[in-house]
Design an enzyme around this catalytic site. Sequence first.
Site, PDB file in Angstrom:
ATOM      1  N   LYS A 174     -15.055   0.620 -11.429  1.00 56.69           N
ATOM      2  CA  LYS A 174     -15.414  -0.703 -10.926  1.00 56.69           C
ATOM      3  C   LYS A 174     -16.092  -1.545 -12.009  1.00 56.69           C
ATOM      4  CE  LYS A 174     -13.809  -0.450  -6.752  1.00 56.69           C
ATOM      5  NZ  LYS A 174     -12.701  -1.328  -6.311  1.00 56.69           N
ATOM      6  N   THR A 214     -20.978   7.537   7.829  1.00 62.97           N
ATOM      7  CA  THR A 214     -21.030   7.575   9.290  1.00 62.97           C
ATOM      8  C   THR A 214     -20.897   8.993   9.835  1.00 62.97           C
ATOM      9  OG1 THR A 214     -18.650   7.055   9.312  1.00 62.97           O
ATOM     10  CG2 THR A 214     -20.173   5.214   9.550  1.00 62.97           C
ATOM     11  N   TYR A 231     -16.159   6.383  -9.954  1.00 66.48           N
ATOM     12  CA  TYR A 231     -15.965   5.143  -9.194  1.00 66.48           C
ATOM     13  C   TYR A 231     -16.722   3.997  -9.863  1.00 66.48           C
ATOM     14  CZ  TYR A 231     -15.800   2.044  -5.087  1.00 66.48           C
ATOM     15  OH  TYR A 231     -15.593   0.988  -4.229  1.00 66.48           O
ATOM     16  N   THR A 280     -16.020   0.629   6.460  1.00 66.52           N
ATOM     17  CA  THR A 280     -14.585   0.863   6.313  1.00 66.52           C
ATOM     18  C   THR A 280     -14.345   2.371   6.240  1.00 66.52           C
ATOM     19  OG1 THR A 280     -14.521   0.960   3.896  1.00 66.52           O
ATOM     20  CG2 THR A 280     -14.448  -1.242   4.907  1.00 66.52           C
ATOM     21  N   ASP A 303       2.554   1.640  -4.735  1.00 64.57           N
ATOM     22  CA  ASP A 303       1.596   2.496  -5.424  1.00 64.57           C
ATOM     23  C   ASP A 303       1.105   1.678  -6.608  1.00 64.57           C
ATOM     24  OD1 ASP A 303       0.283   4.254  -7.142  1.00 64.57           O
ATOM     25  OD2 ASP A 303       1.693   5.896  -6.825  1.00 64.57           O
ATOM     26  N   VAL A 304      -0.150   1.266  -6.577  1.00 65.03           N
ATOM     27  CA  VAL A 304      -0.652   0.318  -7.580  1.00 65.03           C
ATOM     28  C   VAL A 304      -0.712   0.895  -8.989  1.00 65.03           C
ATOM     29  CG1 VAL A 304      -1.977  -1.023  -5.896  1.00 65.03           C
ATOM     30  CG2 VAL A 304      -3.095   0.884  -7.101  1.00 65.03           C
ATOM     31  N   ASP A 363       0.847  -1.190   0.000  1.00 69.03           N
ATOM     32  CA  ASP A 363       0.000   0.000   0.000  1.00 69.03           C
ATOM     33  C   ASP A 363       0.884   1.241   0.000  1.00 69.03           C
ATOM     34  OD1 ASP A 363      -2.112   1.971   0.613  1.00 69.03           O
ATOM     35  OD2 ASP A 363      -3.281   0.234   1.226  1.00 69.03           O
TER      36      ASP A 363
END
Length: 232
Positions: free
Chosen positions: A141, A179, A137, A172, A39-40, A13
């Site tokens: 995906k 939240t 996003y 997460t 770093d992907v 990560d």
Amino acid sequence: MFAREGARVVIGDVLEAEGRQVESEINEAGGQCVFVPLDVTQELEWLSAVQAVVSRFGKLDILVNNAAIPSTRHPDGKPFSIEELTGEQWDRVMEVNAKGVFLGTKYAIPELRKAGGGSIVNTSSLAALVGTSINSYAAAKGAVRAFTRSTAIQHAREGIRANSIYPGGIDTPMGAYRTANPEFQRHAEAVIPMGRTGHPDEVAYVVLFLASDESSYMTGSEVVIDGGATAC
């Protein structure tokens, strides 16, 4: 969870402090874990990460592509519209969430082949299956969904399996916008038949299954983990 099941784990990560903390926790609990900075979006870093796996443990059996960043949102949690989103913001989400999966797969496949086969598990999202306002996003995906199928067909005869998972609302840090806003959280849970967000372990158990030999006849499969949201 993988370490508890006896897997030798390498985690990567850009969050180095957090990664090294997880590494320490697993090793102190009797597992085997190595953290590598990753770093992907960077090919050379993927090469180094894969080489670290082989150097330390001798082979690579499993790849879990799970790194992601969210779409850009307003302070109230509402995502940017298509008109508000900049090209740079679009590119960044696509680069991490889609290109990262491609690069991880690209550099893992030669080592999976040498090991006689293996399992790739890619994290997509409920956003790839239903209409949503989180446009960049969702697009990224959706790319993961299509790319996983392509990987599965291309490498099935080599014993390399590729499957994808589709989490809904999971508790997460990426879901902190929910939240942080009780009204937003209530609305999000109201449309889930189970009436709650999911726990990370409820996703991890599915990933563990797809990585294991127990799912040996599954490739190109899509597993939804959403508390029943897509059943509505």
